[in-house]
Design an enzyme around this catalytic site. Structure first.
Site, PDB file in Angstrom:
ATOM      1  N   SER A 251       0.435  -1.510   0.005  1.00 15.45           N
ATOM      2  CA  SER A 251      -0.081  -0.024   0.328  1.00 15.45           C
ATOM      3  C   SER A 251       1.016   1.311   0.107  1.00 15.45           C
ATOM      4  CB  SER A 251      -0.989  -0.389   0.844  1.00 15.45           C
ATOM      5  OG  SER A 251      -2.309   0.775   1.190  1.00 15.45           O
ATOM      6  N   HIS A 392      -7.756  -5.485  -0.026  1.00 22.33           N
ATOM      7  CA  HIS A 392      -6.315  -5.224  -0.272  1.00 22.33           C
ATOM      8  C   HIS A 392      -5.860  -5.446   1.417  1.00 22.33           C
ATOM      9  CE1 HIS A 392      -4.296  -0.796  -0.497  1.00 22.33           C
ATOM     10  NE2 HIS A 392      -4.446  -0.738   1.138  1.00 22.33           N
TER      11      HIS A 392
HETATM   12  C1  GCU Z   1      -5.313   4.388   1.235  1.00 22.11           C
HETATM   13  C2  GCU Z   1      -4.902   5.841   0.227  1.00 22.11           C
HETATM   14  C3  GCU Z   1      -3.920   4.629  -0.423  1.00 22.11           C
HETATM   15  C4  GCU Z   1      -2.659   3.997   0.249  1.00 22.11           C
HETATM   16  C5  GCU Z   1      -3.829   3.600   1.738  1.00 22.11           C
HETATM   17  C6  GCU Z   1      -2.673   2.695   2.413  1.00 22.11           C
HETATM   18  O1  GCU Z   1      -6.420   4.354   1.340  1.00 22.11           O
HETATM   19  O2  GCU Z   1      -5.771   5.926  -0.639  1.00 22.11           O
HETATM   20  O3  GCU Z   1      -3.163   5.470  -0.955  1.00 22.11           O
HETATM   21  O4  GCU Z   1      -2.024   3.176  -0.668  1.00 22.11           O
HETATM   22  O5  GCU Z   1      -4.098   4.164   2.289  1.00 22.11           O
HETATM   23  O6  GCU Z   1      -1.346   2.686   2.284  1.00 22.11           O
HETATM   24  O7  GCU Z   1      -3.264   1.694   3.387  1.00 22.11           O
END
Ligand code: GCU
Length: 400
Positions: A251, A392
């Site tokens: 992420s 995710h």
């Molecule tokens: C949020 C953000 C993302 C990121 C994510 C994370 O969703 O919008 O860009 O990758 O957090 O790091 O968990």
């Protein structure tokens, strides 16, 4: 899927509403010349500078060039099971007026007589979250509040031990002969918009400077700088094979792993999981999270100049396929998740496709297929890619 309140920012999840776009060609230089193997190093520098100026900010110099002293001290070590060793190192970065400490956790196979290849990555809530082991130092830094982790006052507690063990799979990784080295990202920059008063930023301020210039790093740059400092330490470690230290990140820390691999060619491979906008996904597709959203909700991640491209992605002199191209010819693995539309799996794959010509030029190997694979049918090559089912997250499937 992440759901944020975005009253004024339109988020698109429809493939048919992706705007038409032209990607900048990584193999045509700024003067319009076609790039070959000989001119690639020059083109690579151009691309790196464009990312520094417009997206992530100029990376600070390495410590000794800036009169920053680095002191590493092993504060604890021992076996953490019958299969792994644990070593905890405090690395202190200091100049005359400022000091910042980072706690490094290294876990290596216990039976390994030789040096092990190592995955280096940052973690989100402190080293104590990566494994339930009472000896691991609980971070004393600011951490994000988290309902599921029981963090309410920006301080980690005993309850957080091992809460992200599923993301790190330490036993599995170590038993396969690899080591793991991790630091809490907040040791380099706490993940909130603090005006860059803490973390490593003040180490690099010139006289009277109080915040980064528009082309200087935000949090992602600071985190990537931190990953390079992990490399510095591991490079001299007798049990680590410095020719096989790679990066892994999920992420926001997957965005960071890509940028760290681009800026530090000592890392021999990069794995970026669900990194999305500002990571592996093409910005110009404006699918899921977009530039305006990310700069509005996380104004501290990128350099200030990146905000110029809110809603103007087509004006960017780069796109994220060129970030992957900066890793060539080193192996890179981009991983997506089916339900993680926020991170635009198709856009993550298309970055791989559009980085492929650079890999082909440099080593005759890139993606093994230019069509998006189906769920859980990984493509293995110099550029590898998979999309797994589910949300995710970083899972055992991804590690495998
Ligand atoms: C949020 C953000 C993302 C990121 C994510 C994370 O969703 O919008 O860009 O990758 O957090 O790091 O968990």
């Amino acid at each position: 899927m992440t759901s944020y309140k975005t009253p004024d920012i339109k988020i698109n999840y429809e493939e048919r509403e992706v705007p038409p776009y032209d990607l900048p060609d990584p193999l045509v230089d700024e003067k319009g010349n076609a790039v070959n193997q000989t001119s690639w190093p020059h083109r690579r520098r151009e691309i790196l500078q464009l990312f520094e100026t417009h997206v992530y900010g100029r990376m600070p110099k390495i410590p000794y060039e800036e009169n920053i002293t680095v002191n590493a001290e092993i504060v604890e070590e021992g076996p953490c099971s019958d299969w792994a060793t644990r070593q905890q190192v405090v690395i202190t970065f200091a100049n005359e007026t400022y000091r910042q400490k980072a706690h490094l956790l290294i876990s290596l196979p216990i039976t390994n007589q030789h040096s092990a290849p190592v995955f280096a990555g940052l973690n989100f809530f402190g080293n104590q979250t990566v494994l339930a082991d009472d000896k691991i130092h609980i971070t004393e830094q600011w951490v994000r509040n988290s309902h599921s982790l029981g963090i309410t006052n920006h301080r980690a507690n005993n309850q957080t031990r091992g809460t992200y063990a599923h993301r790190w799979q330490i036993e599995h990784v170590i038993k396969r002969g690899y080591g793991l080295a991790t630091i809490y990202c907040g040791d380099f920059d706490p993940d909130y918009d603090d005006g860059y008063k803490n973390g490593i930023h003040p180490l690099f301020y010139q006289e009277n400077q109080v915040s980064p210039k528009p082309n200087e790093i935000g949090a992602i740059g600071a985190w990537a700088w931190g990953l390079s400092r992990i490399f510095d330490y591991l490079a001299n470690h007798s049990k680590v094979d410095a020719s096989r230290i790679g990066l892994i990140g999920h992420s926001r820390l997957g965005k960071t792993a890509l940028w760290a691999g681009a800026t530090d060619e000592r890392f021999s491979f990069v794995i970026s999981n669900n990194s999305g906008c500002g990571g592996a996904a093409l910005s110009r597709r404006c699918f899921g999270e977009n530039t305006e959203f990310i700069n509005t909700h996380f104004p501290h991640w990128f350099c200030e100049n990146f905000r110029e491209y809110n809603n103007r992605e087509e004006m960017l002199p780069v796109d994220q396929h060129m970030l992957i191209a900066l890793l060539a010819p080193r192996p890179v693995y981009i991983a997506s998740a089916e339900e993680d539309l926020w991170a635009d799996p198709v856009g993550e794959f298309l970055s791989c496709v559009n980085a492929d010509p650079v890999y082909q030029l440099l080593c005759n190997q890139g993606l093994s297929n230019l069509d998006m694979p189906s769920i859980e049918s990984p493509l293995h090559g110099r550029i590898s890619y998979h999309i797994r089912s589910g949300k995710h997250d970083l899972s055992r499937y991804d590690w495998d």
